[in-house]
Design an enzyme around this catalytic site. Structure first.
Site, PDB file in Angstrom:
ATOM      1  N   SER A  46       0.948  -1.255   0.147  1.00  0.00           N
ATOM      2  CA  SER A  46      -0.004   0.479  -0.570  1.00  0.00           C
ATOM      3  C   SER A  46       0.544   1.242  -0.140  1.00  0.00           C
ATOM      4  CB  SER A  46      -1.122  -0.110   1.359  1.00  0.00           C
ATOM      5  OG  SER A  46      -1.205   0.994   1.403  1.00  0.00           O
ATOM      6  N   GLU A  47       0.381   2.160  -0.852  1.00  0.00           N
ATOM      7  CA  GLU A  47       1.395   2.963  -1.295  1.00  0.00           C
ATOM      8  C   GLU A  47       1.446   3.898   0.167  1.00  0.00           C
ATOM      9  OE1 GLU A  47      -1.093   2.585  -3.746  1.00  0.00           O
ATOM     10  OE2 GLU A  47      -1.761   5.231  -4.271  1.00  0.00           O
ATOM     11  N   ASN A  48       0.779   3.957   0.802  1.00  0.00           N
ATOM     12  CA  ASN A  48       0.424   4.978   1.897  1.00  0.00           C
ATOM     13  C   ASN A  48       2.237   4.250   3.635  1.00  0.00           C
ATOM     14  OD1 ASN A  48      -1.464   3.352   2.485  1.00  0.00           O
ATOM     15  ND2 ASN A  48      -1.866   4.337   4.793  1.00  0.00           N
ATOM     16  N   SER A  88       8.716   3.806   0.081  1.00  0.00           N
ATOM     17  CA  SER A  88       7.614   3.226  -0.354  1.00  0.00           C
ATOM     18  C   SER A  88       7.507   3.146  -1.745  1.00  0.00           C
ATOM     19  CB  SER A  88       6.536   3.455  -0.194  1.00  0.00           C
ATOM     20  OG  SER A  88       5.069   3.100  -0.225  1.00  0.00           O
TER      21      SER A  88
END
Lengths: 211, 220
Positions: A46-48, A88
């Site tokens: 998840s990019e966060n 990330s």
């Protein structure tokens, strides 16, 4: 019959390799998470800032500091990792993710993707991590309907909506077909039951090849 | 040396009109709510805000837009559900928006923190967000030159700190906070708790050299 969204998700899940690191875009692609065989050991990014996203939390167990890119509550699996935005996006831009599945407004015959903006000017634009995922992931899959609600092809000679990335799409999965983007052009991989090459070629606004 | 403040208003002392302020957080995770409330009360206006999102509903960042304190927002996703005050002010032409892909936003902040003059990225090449920017072919691939993005002040949320200003974060509340902490000329950190013993050096995420002021504020 056209594939349902769940059937498209199941078709894509078949193509996710065992042990792959993948990112599922916001919207339709989230359904793939439920369609994956748990024995494959696929790890969700998840990019966060998470590797190892798990299932949704039980009611009452939501943690406001544990969310996914869509700002929904999540859990993490054993072996998960948290990291900051630079790390990330290094995973995304640097080609460390094996597969991303993104939603699409349009895909061109040469693999250009438009999925972040319809060009509307009455609401502020927003892009998030879509361009980074498109630019950097080894394999970029697009999950979308074959045509718009009005029946216009979404697979086109050239995108008319603002681009997310140029020449980035590897494979397109729709309710009617699976299509590869190859150096020679678009190539039909498979069709939904009851649909054939001629219909799909007619609903695709670019030349379609078949083996 | 890190200054440990008693109140969020004390931690924000000296922030004036026209300041460029980075704000940590993704969605509502890792947002320095206490510092943002104090910024609102402090009255500074004509601000440039650098933040992934634009705040939600009637809290934190959203109130700065409601109260017309922000002249410009630099963001990747200012359209999260409930971001009505940014949208309202943007539609009225009262606040400018510089839209930046999320990874480019993080890396431009890092470039400023690391003393770099910019970098070439493949993200956005050939798209509207690269218009007017210098490009270069590297190993047959198109790249876009992106500038560093510095700020006068960084407002950071962390889980805990020690007396040396070393920080640790929690879960996805980490997000933009470590890189923004590095990039602010003045970095102010809101923490849930301050530790009496030093953090194990092996587990420090943000070293204290990047931290100027600390204040305890628990909004959970």
């Amino acid at each position: 019959m056209p594939r349902t969204n769940e059937e498209i998700a199941a078709r894509i899940a078949e193509d996710i390799p065992t042990g792959a690191y993948i990112n599922l875009g916001i919207g339709l692609p989230v359904l793939i998470g439920d369609a994956l065989d748990p024995d494959k050991g696929v790890i969700l990014h998840s990019e966060n800032g998470v590797l190892g996203l798990g299932a949704a939390p039980a009611p009452g167990a939501e943690d406001p500091e544990l969310i996914n890119a869509a700002k929904g509550y999540v859990t993490v699996n054993r072996g998960a990792a948290f990291f900051d935005q630079c790390e990330s996006f290094a995973m995304m831009r640097g080609g460390h993710l094996d597969v991303t599945v993104l939603g699409g407004l349009q895909v061109s015959a040469s693999g250009d993707l438009a999925n972040w903006s319809t060009g509307e000017t009455h609401r502020p634009p927003a892009v998030g991590g879509a361009m980074d995922l498109a630019a950097g992931t080894k394999r970029v899959y697009v999950m979308m309907k074959h045509v718009t609600r009005e029946g216009a092809p979404k697979i086109v000679g050239g995108c008319t909506y603002p681009l997310t990335g140029v020449g980035v799409v590897t494979r397109i999965y729709t309710d009617l077909a699976t299509i590869d983007v190859t150096p020679a052009g678009l190539r039909l991989v498979d069709c939904a039951p009851g649909h054939g090459f001629e219909e799909i070629a007619r609903k695709t606004d670019a030349p379609l090849l078949i083996d | 040396m890190v200054l440990i403040c008693e109140a969020t208003s004390e931690a924000l002392a000296g922030i004036g009109d026209g300041a460029t302020i980075m704000v940590g957080g993704f969605g509502l995770a890792g947002v320095p709510f206490g510092l943002l409330d104090a910024l609102l009360e402090g009255g500074a206006r004509d601000l440039t805000i650098i933040s992934n999102n634009a705040g939600q509903e009637e809290n934190a960042l959203a109130l700065l837009f409601r109260e017309r304190r922000v002249a410009k927002l630099v963001a990747s996703y200012p359209r999260t559900s409930g971001s009505i005050w940014f949208e309202t002010r943007w539609q009225a032409g009262e606040v400018a928006l510089e839209l930046v892909p999320q990874g480019t936003l993080a890396e431009r902040i890092r470039a400023a923190a690391a003393g770099l003059g910019g970098f070439f990225t493949p993200t956005g090449y050939g798209t509207a967000l690269a218009e007017g920017k210098e490009t270069r072919m590297i190993d047959g691939r198109g790249y876009v030159l992106e500038d560093p993005l510095p700020a006068d002040v960084a407002l950071i949320r962390a889980e805990e700190a020690d007396a040396w200003g070393n920080l640790r974060y929690r879960a996805t509340a980490r997000n933009f906070n470590p890189v923004m902490a590095m990039a602010g000329r003045l970095t102010i950190v809101e923490i849930r708790r301050i530790l009496t013993e030093p953090i194990d050096p092996e587990t420090v995420v943000t070293p204290g050299i990047f931290v100027d002021r600390l204040v305890v504020h628990d909004h959970r």
